[in-house]
Design an enzyme around this catalytic site. Structure first.
Site, PDB file in Angstrom:
ATOM      1  N   CYS A  19       0.886  -0.900   0.415  1.00 25.64           N
ATOM      2  CA  CYS A  19      -0.071  -0.425  -0.218  1.00 25.64           C
ATOM      3  C   CYS A  19       0.849   1.647   0.154  1.00 25.64           C
ATOM      4  O   CYS A  19       0.381   2.843  -0.116  1.00 25.64           O
ATOM      5  CB  CYS A  19      -0.918   0.135   1.054  1.00 25.64           C
ATOM      6  SG  CYS A  19      -1.875  -1.434   1.497  1.00 25.64           S
ATOM      7  N   HIS A  28      -3.480   7.258   2.096  1.00 23.62           N
ATOM      8  CA  HIS A  28      -3.961   6.028   1.192  1.00 23.62           C
ATOM      9  C   HIS A  28      -4.884   6.065   2.396  1.00 23.62           C
ATOM     10  O   HIS A  28      -5.343   6.395   4.103  1.00 23.62           O
ATOM     11  CB  HIS A  28      -2.104   5.142   2.314  1.00 23.62           C
ATOM     12  CG  HIS A  28      -3.340   3.740   1.483  1.00 23.62           C
ATOM     13  ND1 HIS A  28      -3.828   2.872   0.367  1.00 23.62           N
ATOM     14  CD2 HIS A  28      -3.339   2.621   2.528  1.00 23.62           C
ATOM     15  CE1 HIS A  28      -4.179   1.574   1.357  1.00 23.62           C
ATOM     16  NE2 HIS A  28      -3.501   1.500   2.014  1.00 23.62           N
ATOM     17  N   ASN A  71     -10.126   0.187  -0.076  1.00 28.11           N
ATOM     18  CA  ASN A  71      -8.494  -0.087   0.024  1.00 28.11           C
ATOM     19  C   ASN A  71      -8.315  -0.597  -1.700  1.00 28.11           C
ATOM     20  O   ASN A  71      -8.394  -1.671  -2.047  1.00 28.11           O
ATOM     21  CB  ASN A  71      -8.465  -0.873   1.543  1.00 28.11           C
ATOM     22  CG  ASN A  71      -7.235  -1.084   1.510  1.00 28.11           C
ATOM     23  OD1 ASN A  71      -5.855  -0.516   0.602  1.00 28.11           O
ATOM     24  ND2 ASN A  71      -6.005  -1.126   2.562  1.00 28.11           N
TER      25      ASN A  71
HETATM   26  O1  UT7 Z   1      -3.605  -0.822   3.942  1.00 25.21           O
HETATM   27  C1  UT7 Z   1      -3.332  -1.496   4.679  1.00 25.21           C
HETATM   28  C2  UT7 Z   1      -3.382  -2.161   5.296  1.00 25.21           C
HETATM   29  N1  UT7 Z   1      -4.390  -2.570   5.236  1.00 25.21           N
HETATM   30  C3  UT7 Z   1      -5.365  -1.746   6.959  1.00 25.21           C
HETATM   31  O2  UT7 Z   1      -4.671  -0.527   7.071  1.00 25.21           O
HETATM   32  C4  UT7 Z   1      -6.198  -2.655   7.898  1.00 25.21           C
HETATM   33  C5  UT7 Z   1      -6.068  -2.075   8.997  1.00 25.21           C
HETATM   34  N2  UT7 Z   1      -6.756  -2.243  10.375  1.00 25.21           N
HETATM   35  C6  UT7 Z   1      -8.733  -2.082  10.173  1.00 25.21           C
HETATM   36  O3  UT7 Z   1      -9.206  -1.337   9.275  1.00 25.21           O
HETATM   37  C7  UT7 Z   1      -9.104  -2.740  10.724  1.00 25.21           C
HETATM   38  O4  UT7 Z   1      -8.575  -3.772  11.829  1.00 25.21           O
HETATM   39  C8  UT7 Z   1      -9.936  -2.992  10.098  1.00 25.21           C
HETATM   40  C9  UT7 Z   1     -11.280  -2.901   9.484  1.00 25.21           C
HETATM   41  C10 UT7 Z   1      -9.829  -4.448   9.792  1.00 25.21           C
HETATM   42  C11 UT7 Z   1     -11.397  -4.523  11.822  1.00 25.21           C
HETATM   43  O5  UT7 Z   1     -11.568  -3.482  11.960  1.00 25.21           O
HETATM   44  P1  UT7 Z   1     -11.205  -3.536  13.241  1.00 25.21           P
HETATM   45  O6  UT7 Z   1     -11.693  -2.249  14.660  1.00 25.21           O
HETATM   46  O7  UT7 Z   1     -10.278  -3.557  13.960  1.00 25.21           O
HETATM   47  O8  UT7 Z   1     -12.569  -4.567  14.783  1.00 25.21           O
HETATM   48  P2  UT7 Z   1     -11.960  -6.058  15.255  1.00 25.21           P
HETATM   49  O9  UT7 Z   1     -11.341  -6.495  14.491  1.00 25.21           O
HETATM   50  O10 UT7 Z   1     -11.683  -6.266  16.702  1.00 25.21           O
HETATM   51  O11 UT7 Z   1     -13.108  -7.249  15.649  1.00 25.21           O
HETATM   52  C12 UT7 Z   1     -14.811  -6.256  16.307  1.00 25.21           C
HETATM   53  C13 UT7 Z   1     -15.458  -7.232  16.609  1.00 25.21           C
HETATM   54  C14 UT7 Z   1     -15.629  -8.193  16.725  1.00 25.21           C
HETATM   55  O12 UT7 Z   1     -16.726  -8.687  17.851  1.00 25.21           O
HETATM   56  P3  UT7 Z   1     -16.944  -8.982  19.314  1.00 25.21           P
HETATM   57  O13 UT7 Z   1     -15.126 -10.430  19.585  1.00 25.21           O
HETATM   58  O14 UT7 Z   1     -15.926  -7.665  19.342  1.00 25.21           O
HETATM   59  O15 UT7 Z   1     -17.777  -9.846  19.320  1.00 25.21           O
HETATM   60  C15 UT7 Z   1     -14.731  -9.198  15.644  1.00 25.21           C
HETATM   61  O16 UT7 Z   1     -15.258 -10.799  15.470  1.00 25.21           O
HETATM   62  O17 UT7 Z   1     -16.427  -7.205  15.059  1.00 25.21           O
HETATM   63  C16 UT7 Z   1     -16.247  -8.284  14.608  1.00 25.21           C
HETATM   64  N3  UT7 Z   1     -15.876  -8.581  13.628  1.00 25.21           N
HETATM   65  C17 UT7 Z   1     -16.837  -8.181  12.332  1.00 25.21           C
HETATM   66  N4  UT7 Z   1     -18.445  -7.783  12.861  1.00 25.21           N
HETATM   67  C18 UT7 Z   1     -18.563  -7.853  11.492  1.00 25.21           C
HETATM   68  C19 UT7 Z   1     -14.401  -8.425  12.937  1.00 25.21           C
HETATM   69  N5  UT7 Z   1     -14.817  -8.220  10.930  1.00 25.21           N
HETATM   70  C20 UT7 Z   1     -16.117  -7.877  10.771  1.00 25.21           C
HETATM   71  C21 UT7 Z   1     -16.673  -7.893   9.906  1.00 25.21           C
HETATM   72  N6  UT7 Z   1     -17.978  -8.028   9.398  1.00 25.21           N
HETATM   73  N7  UT7 Z   1     -16.323  -7.724   8.844  1.00 25.21           N
END
Ligand code: UT7
Length: 321
Positions: A112, A248, A278
């Site tokens: 990225c 980005h 993204n």
């Molecule tokens: O381009 C460079 C590379 N990429 C990035 O920069 C991405 C960087 N990371 C992110 O943007 C975020 O970490 C994500 C969008 C990937 C994830 O968001 P988050 O706020 O970090 O979510 P999380 O992994 O902490 O999950 C929070 C909750 C969890 O449930 P519980 O444990 O709180 O009940 C997950 O299981 O959301 C749940 N969850 C989802 N729910 C619905 C995780 N993914 C999803 C989903 N839909 N797609």
């Protein structure tokens, strides 16, 4: 000498998938995706819309915007992690497609951060007087690398390409800082699909993108403000002098957090992630093209560009529009 951006272009695939399409594929919801990422829809490439095809279209538009002919171009750099072909490099395909027969062409992979590193590379060639101009492209068909059963990545990524034309000018500024942190590389990976061990099982788990989202998020919100502060210091400039921060487009919350950490107004951080998701190396040049075509970027304004991603890698640059 400095490469001044004198033309921009972009190309997005025809097909658009809204978040409701993802709801059909994995356990997620439109509300969750919008709240946690800012994404509403993304473009998905058809088989015909290869990375080289999107890159060539973006390059042609940028050339047209610059008012230059393809034969004038001396360097074509394509930043991509999803080139389709290994050989020839798609920068050579772009050369063929647009008729830039006098250009030297190669690809560059910095995930990225790729567009920013490619821009740095082109600027270094121009500063040395080796080339007088360049087309720098970020192009991706990430949909080919996505595990559509993995909700932690599939909701995030999209396809597209953006390009800029640089022309050498005697007076100008381009200041850049960059970092690579290889010992954190394991948090965002895609194991090489061309290794023999995958012959038996071409769709093995490791052949898709895998990401520890939280780790990448933390890296981005810490490192990007650091990089921006460092490049401002190197340029001996204050943040008040910057009109736009072109980051980005990985997650709207990352961009909001960077603005807060810098103590900057969020209005100075334009976003289009809602429409494209993204697009990795393509996100910065697509956004630049949109702003340019809208007439939002005025001559003489100072821009900060900042990228981050797999490697891990990150960087920031300052340039005058
Ligand atoms: O381009 C460079 C590379 N990429 C990035 O920069 C991405 C960087 N990371 C992110 O943007 C975020 O970490 C994500 C969008 C990937 C994830 O968001 P988050 O706020 O970090 O979510 P999380 O992994 O902490 O999950 C929070 C909750 C969890 O449930 P519980 O444990 O709180 O009940 C997950 O299981 O959301 C749940 N969850 C989802 N729910 C619905 C995780 N993914 C999803 C989903 N839909 N797609």
């Amino acid at each position: 000498m400095v490469g001044k951006i004198c033309g921009t272009g972009s190309c997005l695939p025809q097909m658009i998938w809204g978040n409701e399409k993802l709801e059909e594929m994995v356990d997620t919801s439109d509300q969750w995706i919008q709240e946690r990422t800012g994404i509403c829809r993304r473009h998905i490439a058809s088989e015909e819309e290869t990375t080289a095809y999107l890159a060539s279209k973006a390059a042609k538009k940028a050339l047209h915007d610059a008012g230059m002919s393809p034969e004038e171009i001396e360097l074509i750099l394509v930043a991509t992690i999803s080139p389709g072909n290994i050989m020839p490099g798609i920068a050579c395909e772009v050369q063929k497609n647009i008729g830039a027969e006098n250009a030297t062409c190669f690809n560059l992979n910095a995930a990225c951060t790729g567009f920013l590193f490619a821009l740095n590379t082109a600027q270094a060639y121009i500063a040395q007087g080796i080339y007088k101009n360049a087309i720098v492209i970020g192009a991706e068909t990430l949909s080919n690398l996505t595990d559509w059963k993995d909700r932690s990545t599939s909701i995030l990524f999209g396809d597209g390409a953006g390009a800029v034309v640089l022309k050498s000018v005697d007076e100008g500024t381009y200041i850049q800082v960059s970092r690579s942190i290889g010992n954190k590389g394991h948090v965002l990976t895609l194991t090489n699909r061309n290794q023999k061990k995958y012959e038996q099982n071409p769709l093995a788990e490791e052949t898709y993108m895998r990401m520890d989202g939280k780790a990448v998020f933390q890296f981005a919100v810490t490192k990007v403000p650091e990089m921006i502060s460092e490049v401002l210091e190197k340029a001996k400039m204050s943040k008040e002098e910057i009109t736009w921060y072109i980051l980005h487009q990985a997650n709207a919350r990352i961009i909001g957090s960077v603005a807060r950490r810098l103590g900057e107004n969020k209005e100075k951080f334009p976003m289009n992630i809602e429409n494209y998701g993204n697009t990795s190396s393509a996100s910065i040049p697509i956004l630049l093209d949109e702003l340019n075509k809208k007439g939002a970027l005025k001559q003489g304004e100072w821009l900060v560009l900042a990228g981050f991603g797999a490697g891990l890698s990150c960087g920031a640059s300052i340039l005058k529009w």
